[in-house]
Structure formats: structure tokens, C-alpha cells
Design a protein around this motif. Structure first.
Motif, mmCIF file in Angstrom:
data_model
loop_
_atom_site.group_PDB
_atom_site.id
_atom_site.type_symbol
_atom_site.label_atom_id
_atom_site.label_comp_id
_atom_site.label_asym_id
_atom_site.label_seq_id
_atom_site.Cartn_x
_atom_site.Cartn_y
_atom_site.Cartn_z
ATOM 1 N N ARG A 773 0.871 -1.279 -0.020
ATOM 2 C CA ARG A 773 -0.122 0.024 0.009
ATOM 3 C C ARG A 773 0.785 1.278 -0.213
ATOM 4 O O ARG A 773 1.746 1.379 0.727
ATOM 5 N N GLU A 774 0.481 2.092 -1.125
ATOM 6 C CA GLU A 774 1.180 3.376 -0.745
ATOM 7 C C GLU A 774 -0.124 4.670 -1.143
ATOM 8 O O GLU A 774 -0.464 4.620 -1.991
ATOM 9 N N GLY A 775 0.059 5.215 0.065
ATOM 10 C CA GLY A 775 -1.096 5.968 0.119
ATOM 11 C C GLY A 775 -2.634 5.544 -0.056
ATOM 12 O O GLY A 775 -2.665 4.347 0.864
ATOM 13 N N ASN A 776 -3.284 5.820 -0.916
ATOM 14 C CA ASN A 776 -4.657 5.003 -0.869
ATOM 15 C C ASN A 776 -4.663 4.016 -2.075
ATOM 16 O O ASN A 776 -5.902 3.535 -2.639
ATOM 17 N N SER A 777 -3.533 3.616 -2.648
ATOM 18 C CA SER A 777 -3.473 2.836 -3.820
ATOM 19 C C SER A 777 -2.800 1.571 -3.416
ATOM 20 O O SER A 777 -1.905 1.718 -2.621
ATOM 21 N N LEU A 778 -2.925 0.519 -4.355
ATOM 22 C CA LEU A 778 -2.157 -0.590 -3.920
ATOM 23 C C LEU A 778 -1.162 -0.761 -5.492
ATOM 24 O O LEU A 778 -1.671 -0.886 -6.543
ATOM 25 N N ARG A 779 -0.202 -1.389 -4.931
ATOM 26 C CA ARG A 779 0.853 -1.518 -5.965
ATOM 27 C C ARG A 779 1.552 -2.885 -6.019
ATOM 28 O O ARG A 779 1.334 -3.558 -4.664
ATOM 29 N N SER A 842 9.862 -5.975 -16.414
ATOM 30 C CA SER A 842 11.197 -5.007 -16.480
ATOM 31 C C SER A 842 11.387 -4.522 -15.247
ATOM 32 O O SER A 842 10.718 -3.846 -14.484
ATOM 33 N N ARG A 843 12.815 -4.098 -14.827
ATOM 34 C CA ARG A 843 13.198 -3.483 -13.743
ATOM 35 C C ARG A 843 13.738 -1.886 -14.159
ATOM 36 O O ARG A 843 14.620 -1.865 -13.444
ATOM 37 N N SER A 844 13.022 -1.509 -15.193
ATOM 38 C CA SER A 844 13.535 -0.196 -15.422
ATOM 39 C C SER A 844 13.252 0.762 -14.483
ATOM 40 O O SER A 844 14.075 1.939 -14.474
ATOM 41 N N SER A 845 12.483 0.750 -13.708
ATOM 42 C CA SER A 845 12.034 1.708 -12.673
ATOM 43 C C SER A 845 13.034 1.612 -11.654
ATOM 44 O O SER A 845 13.019 2.970 -10.632
ATOM 45 N N GLY A 846 13.681 0.845 -11.273
ATOM 46 C CA GLY A 846 14.915 0.801 -10.291
ATOM 47 C C GLY A 846 14.245 0.425 -8.855
ATOM 48 O O GLY A 846 12.980 0.168 -9.039
ATOM 49 N N LEU A 847 14.923 0.416 -7.952
ATOM 50 C CA LEU A 847 14.644 -0.101 -6.552
ATOM 51 C C LEU A 847 13.647 0.672 -5.910
ATOM 52 O O LEU A 847 14.052 2.311 -6.089
ATOM 53 N N THR A 848 12.808 0.234 -4.967
ATOM 54 C CA THR A 848 12.070 1.261 -4.311
ATOM 55 C C THR A 848 11.902 0.506 -2.975
ATOM 56 O O THR A 848 11.886 -0.680 -2.515
ATOM 57 N N ALA A 849 12.253 1.537 -1.846
ATOM 58 C CA ALA A 849 12.306 1.243 -0.512
ATOM 59 C C ALA A 849 10.725 1.375 -0.121
ATOM 60 O O ALA A 849 10.370 2.302 0.263
ATOM 61 N N VAL A 850 10.384 0.095 0.368
ATOM 62 C CA VAL A 850 8.848 0.030 1.063
ATOM 63 C C VAL A 850 8.789 -0.498 2.480
ATOM 64 O O VAL A 850 9.700 -1.328 2.653
#
Length: 881
Positions: A773-779, A842-850
Motif C-alpha cells: 500500500r502506498e497512500g490510498n493505492s495498491l501496487r 522489466s526492472r527499468s524503474s529501479g529499486l523502491t524502499a517500501v
């Protein structure tokens, strides 16, 4: 070869002593003769034995062989027993003084005393360790008795511990013997009715198994009997757990929504008991049961079956509701024939009636100590079982007979199938008449008068014995047998059986492609079984495999292989099944599922022939959606837990004698051990107990924060540019402070294990695709690894999951021509399968710290190409094997 001497020589020669085994059997059977007997018994029996000969009952008995089942009637009680195969295993009753010692011990604080001076364990811990070891490794009574002798040799000289004197004392110290909570009922072998009170002869004229006539004494063993357990005592033991009352309040914490089905509480049956402020189930102490009845073969080499009658408490949270820890065992049938429900359920229904009308008093929880002994009452809310057991419980003809449906009165039609004939239920224009409580009562009266079934009803269901019993609505359909096993295997039969090789739906020539697609899937660890060949194992696939195929893997496996019209037909079943298994079902969802299931049922004759319209297809198409309206989502009344328990009960059998008591004694031991484990404070004892359940051995786990644990090893991490950018997005300027980074590959969070893609020990599973969950959206994301970030100066610690986000394509699935969907009346495919989510990997967006706390759930991942995949969420978070 030497031959045995003459039997019973002690009757002729007074100088020969009576064998100990014979003496004990005579006591147990209460057949010892008075002193004035002519056989010289008065000169041989010891003084204390002669006194026992006049005592009408023995306090503690021991069963020495199959002949020694106690002479108990419906009102009698079964004392503590021991099944043995030889006389070395006999557990002899001990002196009354020692029994008094145990009565004092079990009601005092002496259980917390050391085993001996300077011992590492207390008496209670010693008892618990021995019993836990025996149950974990399914020890026989002989091996357990030998183990006690070995332990005694390790004690200091002069130390005598009472519970280590014999196996009898060990089990008595564990509070497993001498109670009157188990009743043994004999059953007539001819008509299967049970003997009430002191009946020596059945109504049909058949003699009882045990009695005084020569014919009765000559009978070696009963072919059928059942045990009745005290439900009130089991509930009292549950309330000994201080957390149990708190868990029961889960029903009041569930947010209710109008026309939304989230749990069994939203079904019509449960709501009926909650009407008004004084509703039965609005009382925080009252409970309801979902009950299950089915059987399994006790031995591979015989036809003897075990049929447990079990219940699950609906007021518990879903992840604990179906656990073995809180399951209730009402009774146990054992015999070579299926149970006769009027005999089996009659005494149990009497006890349940008393539990509903009178209830039981319990000690109030500590937080409500001022309350004077609350009274608990309980009801049987709904039953779940296969169609065979449903017909038995409702007193209907078998499901393949005329009017064999347990929900409606559709008579069915007999058609030719193969070399014979079969009864099928074709989809007609008019809805069949539904069964009701009033109609079944009237039909039962007519059937007894006419001596033939009326609309399938053969007699009165034993549920009528309960003041609230309703055999029409009180038993629901079970998706395990109905869909996961029977309907799934039926489809596989049509697709792969060579006798259908000339049909358009036959896939035998593409079986390698089908297996290759299916077996390439890597399910998460919450799905126990990994995919195996559908073709080679189609007759032996388990229910959980059928459920996983229908909910997740079937779409991608069959698309492009099964002809499009047949594929759409399959999708109707799979999509409706997913909807009815969801954790939140709206009224619109329910209507959509009802429409899809009816279309699936109506098209079966056209696509697969009339022989495919079996009772399973009829129940799925006509009644499955209605069952959700009455008793909540399908998972809330699942039979998986009941079937799992049956398998566990059968595995507890370690001998051919006294099978019922073997199972019940072990089940009670397991339940008691789980309560005792909660009060263990000795770290050494806890370590040994955890080894017996290595999956949840938390001795090496590291708590990251409440509810989350690091599992396995960890190592220092280097602050790379990719990690630095990910951390900066989560917490600005965090990398400008002195940091210590630690990464690990496995955590336990919210009752689930989460892995990472870097884990090298997991190859056949993908347990790292998650939704966060990121804010009100699910990813949706793929976990690369977990990272602990420690700010050295501030002393703060942050826990992240470093992930690669997966981009949803927005393209609906399945990808076939819209014309095929429209042809079948489906105009909005996305509404039918919104849970099928095509993504780009694809991993074009890079890493995200969740943050780890933002993780919502694991998802099922199916790779379709190098950069494309299909992701499916679980319908309900607790829907695991």
C-alpha cells in the motif's frame, strides 16, 4: 516344536495359580465368582482379590485385548483404558492411596515443584515433555512405557517420582483418565440401532454384543460402535486458555456492511440468531458451531472406517477457527459400515440440546472477575459435508437416486451412459421446488406410513431432535468435494480420456503442452503442493490442487489450447468460483456468480452431452450461490479443516485394538498440550518443545518489531547508489547520516513467511511477489531483499523491503476474441475476471524502499514470457492450505 499345555488347568488343580492376565480380565468383565464357587477359586484368589469380586464396579480398568471392551450402555461411562497386543503391555490399577495422591497433585501447586532437588524441570514440565514427545513421534504405548523405564534409570538414587512409576500414572497425572466424559455405545450389527439403557436384545431381535447369555459371551468383538464425548467439558478446557474469551469477541470487531458478505456472520442463518439486543449470539459467551461429518478408512487392509463428528467455533478469527487447537469432537463412529445417523446422532443431539437450553457455567476471565460464573450456551449453526454424508444426515435417498438432491426436490432423469445408465439432472426452464423444514417433516411422516421414500425423504432427520434443528437449510454445500475434486476431475476426464478422442474438446494430443505450461508455474509457499502432471495424475489429484488450478493456473494453462467456446465455458466456472471465495462479496458479485454458474450448468449438455449433467453440476448451477447468501462465503463453511482432521486422527492410530480410545486420548492430549505450552517459562523446556515443530521454532528468530521476525541469517550490506536512491525517496537526506545496513532474505509477518528473489534456497516457489500500500493505492512488486537501516547517532532503526515495481498493462485477460464472450452472453470480460492482472516484469524503474508494515499480501505469479507475467491475488488472505 513344543505344544502349549492344556488351557485353564487352574480350574481343575487348586495348586496352580490363576494367571495375572486372567485375573485382570475377570475383574474387568465383572465375572469373578463368589467365594462359594465349586472351582476352588476361593483357595486361589488373594484376599484383596476376593473382596474385589463383590464390588460392582472397578474404578480403573485396563483393556487387555479385543474381548475387553467394557460393558457400557448408553448411559455408562468409559473409564481410562489401555489397548495392548500382549500381556507385557497391561497397565494394572494401583492402590487407592496413590490415586488420592494424584487427586491432590492435580488440584494443587505441587505440579510446579522441581522434579527433585536442583532439577532443571518441574513435575508439570516433565509430564509435558514426555507427552509431547510421544505425540509428535506417534509412539506406541509399549515404546512410551519403555521410555519411562529408561528415564527412571537416570534419576538420582532414592528419588521416586510418582508420574514415572508407570504409564498409567503418567496419563492420570496428565488428566486423561478416570473422567466420565466419554460414553461408549454398542450398535446392533443387523439394523445398526444402538442399545439404550440395559437392553440385551435389539428391537429387531438381534442380541447385544455383551451380555450374560452363552450366545452373547461367544461373540468376540462388536463390528460397529461409537463414542460420545462431552462437549461441555471441551468448552471448559478452551476457556482455561486466558486468550480464548478475547478471541471469541472477534465477531463484534468485524465491520458490517449492508448486502455485503464478508464472513459467516453476514449469512442469513447467523443473522437469525442475532436479532434484537437479546439475540442468542449477541451474548459474548454464547457460541455456534459449523459441524462436519465424513469418514476415512482406518486401515489399508480392511474395510473398517472412522467417522468423526466434529465442530468448529464460528466466533473465532478465521485463521484460528479451523485449527486443530480449537476443534471440538462430538463423537466418533467406528465400524465396517457407514454410520446409521439415527443411532449415531441421537445421543449427541440430546447433549447438544442440553447445551443449548441449560448451558454450562465457567470461571469468568480475569478482566471480568467480578462477574459471577457466566453461563455458556451453544448451537449447531450449519453443517458442511459431501453429498453422501448430506443424504445420510438428512435421511434422504442416496444422491444418485430419485430426488437425491439435498437442496431441492428435482427427481432427475435416467439416461444411457456408456454401457449402463445414470441419473442426470438436466437444466430445465423452471426452478425445482426447494426443500423446507416443514415439507421435510410432512414427507418424513408420509414415508413412514407408506414405507417408501417421499420426494427422496426416507424418515426423520436427527436434526429434528434439536429445538432449532433445520435439516433443509442447516446443511450447506461443500466446495471441496463439489468443485475442487468431483467437478475438476470430471473436466479432466473429458479432456484427456482417450474414449473422447473424436470429440472437439479432447486435449489428449496436446497433453504434453498442457503439462509443460501447468508445471512451469511456481506457486507461493502458502499453496502446499507444487504442480504435477495433470494427465498422469488426473484420478489422484487432491482437492487443494483442483482449487489452485481453478482459482489461479487454469486460465493461462488452457488459453489457446482448449477450443475458444469450451474455454469460455470453463472460465464461467472458474470466475464464479473465485467470486464466491472472496473475502468481500457484494450483492452484485453474488448475482454475477449466480448467472455465470447457471450458464455453465445450462451449456453442459450442449458441449459435453447429457451424461455430464451430474448431481455435482446441478448443485453448482442451481444452489451454490444461494448457499453463500445463507451461510457466507464458501471459505467460511469449507470442509478442508474437517478432512484434514480426519487424516490426522487416522494417523494417531497405532494398533488394531480399541481404535476409538486411541484417537480420543491423543486428541485430548494435543489440546491440553497446546494450553500447557502457553504457560511455559523455562527456556530449556521451550527449546525442546520447539524442536518438535521446527516450522515454527522461534528460538532463532529475531524480532524486528511487534508481529515481525527475521528468520534465518543476515549479513552486512553495502550502500550502493541504487540502494541510496531508494532510501532517499523513502526518507529524505537519510544517507547523510552514519548508517549501518543489514540485509536478510526471509521474514515472518502477519502469520505469513515472505521471501526475496535473492534467496538461493527456494527454487520451485515464488513467494516474493507482493502487493503493498502506498497512500490510498495498491501496487504490485517483486521483493529483492529486506533491509534494516540503523541510524547510529539517533539510535533509530527502519525496516524496508527493497522492491522492483511491476507495471500493470491495463489489458484485460483472457485474450481471445470478444465474439466468443458475446456469444455466451458475456459483454464485460473485465468485470468477470478483474483479479487476473497482466504485468510487465522489466526492472527499468529501479529499486523502491517500501516499509515492511506496508506489505499487504503475497500474490500468485505466472510467467508468460521474458518480460510479461500474470499476477493473481488470493481471494481471501487466510485462504491457505
Amino acid at each position: 516344536m513344543t505344544t502349549r499345555g492344556k488351557y485353564k488347568r487352574w480350574k481343575e488343580d487348586e495348586s496352580i495359580k490363576i494367571p495375572k492376565t486372567t485375573l485382570h480380565r475377570m475383574r474387568a468383565k465383572k465375572l469373578c465368582k463368589p467365594v462359594e464357587t465349586t472351582s476352588g477359586l476361593d483357595n486361589v484368589l488373594p484376599a484383596d482379590t476376593a473382596e474385589i469380586a463383590h464390588v460392582p464396579q472397578i474404578k480403573h480398568e485396563a483393556v487387555t485385548d479385543e474381548h475387553d471392551i467394557p460393558d457400557a450402555d448408553s448411559g455408562g461411562t468409559l473409564q481410562f483404558k489401555q489397548d495392548v497386543d500382549d500381556e507385557d503391555n497391561i497397565i494394572q490399577p494401583e492402590d487407592e492411596e496413590k490415586d488420592e495422591w494424584y487427586d491432590q497433585l492435580t488440584t494443587s501447586s505441587d505440579l510446579n515443584a522441581p522434579l527433585y532437588d536442583n532439577a532443571q524441570v518441574t513435575i508439570a514440565e516433565s509430564i509435558m515433555l514426555i507427552m509431547d514427545h510421544s505425540l509428535t513421534y506417534n509412539c506406541t504405548y509399549t515404546s512410551l512405557s519403555n521410555m519411562i523405564d529408561i528415564i527412571k534409570l537416570h534419576l538420582p538414587v532414592g528419588i521416586e517420582v510418582q508420574h514415572l512409576q508407570s504409564l498409567y500414572f503418567l496419563k492420570k497425572a496428565f488428566c486423561l483418565g478416570g473422567d466420565s466424559d466419554i460414553k461408549f455405545h454398542h450398535v446392533c450389527e443387523r439394523c445398526l440401532s444402538f442399545f439404550e439403557n440395559d437392553m440385551d436384545t435389539c428391537k429387531c431381535g438381534h442380541p447385544r454384543y455383551k451380555g450374560t447369555t452363552p450366545e452373547q459371551l461367544a461373540r468376540k468383538r462388536p463390528r460397529a460402535f461409537f463414542l460420545e464425548l462431552d462437549v461441555a467439558l471441551q468448552l471448559k478446557e478452551f476457556f482455561e486458555d486466558p486468550e480464548f474469551f478475547t478471541l471469541l469477541q472477534h465477531r463484534f470487531s468485524v465491520e458490517r456492511e449492508k448486502d455485503v458478505y464478508k464472513d459467516i456472520y453476514d449469512g442469513e442463518l447467523y443473522k437469525k440468531w442475532c436479532q434484537g439486543p437479546d439475540g442468542f449470539l449477541t451474548n459474548p459467551y454464547n457460541v455456534s458451531f459449523t459441524w462436519h461429518l465424513d469418514g476415512g478408512s482406518a486401515f489399508k487392509s480392511s474395510h473398517m472406517e472412522v467417522w468423526p463428528f466434529q465442530g468448529f467455533i464460528n466466533e473465532l478469527p478465521p485463521h484460528l477457527r479451523f485449527s486443530k487447537r480449537y476443534s471440538v469432537l462430538f463423537g466418533l463412529w467406528f465400524g465396517s459400515r457407514k454410520p446409521c445417523m439415527p443411532s449415531f446422532m441421537k445421543p449427541i443431539c440430546r447433549s447438544l440440546d442440553n447445551l443449548y437450553t441449560t448451558g454450562i457455567e465457567i470461571k469468568p476471565p480475569e478482566e471480568n472477575a467480578s462477574v459471577s460464573c457466566p453461563r455458556i450456551r451453544a448451537v449447531l449453526l450449519v453443517g458442511t459435508m459431501d453429498l453422501l454424508a448430506m443424504c445420510l444426515a438428512k435421511e434422504l435417498v442416496q444422491f444418485n437416486g430419485q430426488c437425491g438432491c439435498g437442496i431441492c426436490e428435482d427427481p432427475g432423469t435416467v439416461v444411457k451412459r456408456g454401457k449402463g445408465h445414470a441419473r442426470v439432472y438436466l437444466c430445465g426452464e423452471h426452478d425445482p421446488v426447494l426443500r423446507t423444514k416443514e415439507r421435510m417433516w410432512t414427507q418424513a411422516q408420509e414415508s413412514l406410513q407408506k414405507q417408501c421414500p417421499v420426494a427422496g425423504v426416507k424418515g426423520y432427520s436427527m436434526l429434528f431432535e434439536l429445538p432449532y434443528g433445520d435439516p433443509a437449510d442447516g446443511i450447506t454445500l461443500d466446495h471441496l468435494h463439489l468443485i475442487d475434486i468431483n467437478e475438476f476431475r470430471k473436466l479432466l476426464k473429458y479432456w484427456f480420456d482417450p474414449k473422447y478422442k473424436n470429440e472437439p474438446f479432447y486435449l489428449g494430443h496436446k497433453q504434453r503442452e498442457v503439462d509443460a505450461r501447468y508445471m512451469a508455474n511456481k506457486p507461493p509457499d502458502t499453496i502446499t503442493r507444487t504442480p504435477r502432471s495433470l494427465v498422469a495424475n488426473r484420478k489422484h489429484l487432491k482437492g487443494s490442487e483442483g482449487r489452485a488450478f481453478l482459482l489461479f493456473f487454469g486460465y493461462d494453462t488452457l488459453q489457446g489450447i482448449l477450443p475458444d467456446d469450451y474455454f469460455v465455458h470453463y472460465c464461467m466456472l472458474a470466475a464464479a468460483y473465485y467470486i464466491l471465495m472472496k473475502a468481500r462479496i457484494t450483492e452484485n458479485d453474488l448475482e454475477l456468480a449466480r448467472d455465470l454458474l447457471f450458464r455453465y450448468y445450462a451449456l453442459q449438455k450442449e458441449y459435453y452431452g447429457a451424461g455430464c449433467c451430474t448431481i455435482n453440476a446441478h448443485c453448482i448451477g442451481r444452489h451454490l450461490a444461494s448457499c453463500v447468501k445463507k451461510s457466507g462465503p464458501l471459505w467460511a463453511t469449507s470442509a478442508y479443516a474437517g478432512e484434514s482432521n480426519i487424516g490426522a486422527y487416522i494417523r494417531l492410530i497405532h494398533g488394531t485394538q480399541n481404535v476409538g480410545m486411541q484417537i480420543i486420548s491423543s486428541v485430548r492430549s494435543i489440546q491440553k498440550l497446546k494450553i500447557w505450552r502457553k504457560v511455559v517459562t523455562n527456556s530449556h523446556v521451550a527449546k525442546v518443545l520447539n524442536r518438535h515443530n521446527p516450522k515454527f521454532d522461534r528460538s532463532k528468530w529475531v524480532q524486528l518489531f511487534p508481529g515481525c521476525f527475521q528468520v534465518g541469517s543476515c549479513k552486512r550490506a553495502v550502500l550502493t547508489s541504487a540502494i541510496s536512491q531508494a532510501l532517499e525517496k523513502a526518507i529524505p537526506r537519510i544517507t547523510s547520516f552514519p548508517l549501518r545496513l543489514t540485509k536478510y532474505n526471509k521474514i515472518y509477518f502477519r502469520n505469513e513467511f515472505y521471501f526475496t528473489s535473492e534467496s538461493r534456497r527456494v527454487h520451485r516457489r515464488v513467494s516474493y511477489i507482493v502487493r503493498f500500500r502506498e497512500g490510498n493505492s495498491l501496487r504490485i512488486a517483486e521483493i529483492q531483499h529486506f533491509l534494516q537501516v540503523q541510524l547510529l547517532k539517533e539510535g533509530l532503526v527502519h525496516h524496508f523491503a527493497l522492491v522492483y515495481e511491476l507495471t500493470q498493462t491495463g489489458q484485460p485477460f483472457p485474450l481471445i476474441s470478444q465474439d466468443h464472450w458475446t456469444k455466451h452472453g458475456i459483454h464485460d470480460v473485465a468485470r468477470m475476471v478483474p483479479h487476473m492482472l497482466p504485468v510487465i516484469t522489466s526492472r527499468s524503474s529501479g529499486l523502491t524502499a517500501v516499509p515492511i508494515v506496508a506489505l499487504e499480501e503475497k500474490m500468485v505469479f505466472m510467467k508468460r514470457s521474458d518480460n510479461k507475467a500474470l499476477v493473481v491475488p488470493f481471494p481471501a488472505p487466510w485462504l491457505h492450505d
